[in-house]
Design a protein around this motif. Structure first.
Motif, short mmCIF file in Angstrom:
data_model
loop_
_atom_site.label_atom_id
_atom_site.label_comp_id
_atom_site.label_asym_id
_atom_site.label_seq_id
_atom_site.Cartn_x
_atom_site.Cartn_y
_atom_site.Cartn_z
N ALA A 91 0.84 -1.15 0.24
CA ALA A 91 0.10 0.11 0.03
C ALA A 91 0.82 1.33 -0.02
CB ALA A 91 -1.04 -0.01 1.39
N GLN A 94 2.30 1.59 -3.48
CA GLN A 94 1.12 2.14 -4.36
C GLN A 94 0.60 3.61 -4.26
OE1 GLN A 94 -2.80 1.00 -3.30
NE2 GLN A 94 -3.42 1.03 -5.51
N GLN A 95 0.86 4.14 -3.05
CA GLN A 95 0.49 5.52 -2.94
C GLN A 95 1.73 6.28 -3.20
OE1 GLN A 95 -2.56 6.84 -1.82
NE2 GLN A 95 -3.04 4.59 -2.19
N THR A 114 -2.14 0.50 -10.11
CA THR A 114 -3.53 -0.58 -10.41
C THR A 114 -3.12 -1.88 -10.12
OG1 THR A 114 -4.48 0.76 -12.11
CG2 THR A 114 -5.30 -1.27 -12.03
N GLY A 117 -2.60 -2.39 -6.26
CA GLY A 117 -3.96 -2.28 -5.77
C GLY A 117 -4.52 -3.80 -5.74
N GLU A 121 -5.57 -6.25 -2.77
CA GLU A 121 -7.01 -6.84 -2.62
C GLU A 121 -6.83 -8.41 -2.60
OE1 GLU A 121 -9.90 -5.54 -1.97
OE2 GLU A 121 -8.84 -3.67 -1.77
#
Length: 158
Positions: A91, A94-95, A114, A117, A121
């Motif tokens: 995370a 990703q950020q 993407t 992410g 998930e």
């Protein structure tokens, strides 16, 4: 119960390790919990940078590094919470990629953000139904194709 370091403890760690940054600027006028989070984030970034250097100097290959981090995660978080740490790292990446992207579309950054992410998930998912299986198969196929394309593409020297 786990004890969290105090602001003073974190400031001492920064000093002992010679971590750059002005603690007053880092902490700003935040509440104590946020100040500690800010300091610990700077310490963590410096440690990751130094760890990568030391792993290289030690001659650790990918397998050795994976074992090292897996064991450290288990020791730090406990056997049942390793995925939580790994998901948190993904995370953060990703950020960071999304933040570096800026306001204009960037196909590479968008694809990375993407994909991360989706991986987050997937790790968080406890469901193993047919849709998850299809998603995993699609992700693996796309990753294989992307790897093939990137390995075949000429590299630009910077």
């Amino acid at each position: 119960m786990q004890t969290l370091p105090s602001t003073d403890d974190l400031l001492r760690v920064m000093t002992i390790l010679g971590i750059p940054g002005d603690p007053l600027r880092i902490m700003k006028d935040h509440a104590d919990e946020r100040r500690r989070a800010e300091l610990l984030a700077h310490i963590t970034a410096a440690l990751v940078d130094r760890l990568e250097t030391l792993e290289t100097l030690a001659g650790l290959d990918v397998e050795d590094r994976a074992d090292l981090h897996w064991q450290a995660d288990r020791d730090a978080a406990g056997a049942g919470r390793v995925v939580r740490l790994q998901t948190a790292r993904l995370a953060w990446v990703q950020q960071s990629v999304a933040r570096q992207r800026g306001r204009r579309p960037d196909p590479s950054a968008d694809a990375v953000a993407t994909t991360l992410g989706v991986l987050i998930e997937l790790l968080a998912s406890r469901d193993s139904g047919p849709m998850v299986s299809d998603a995993v198969a699609g992700l693996c196929s796309a990753a294989d194709h992307l790897g093939t394309v990137l390995r075949a593409a000429p590299r630009e020297c910077v």
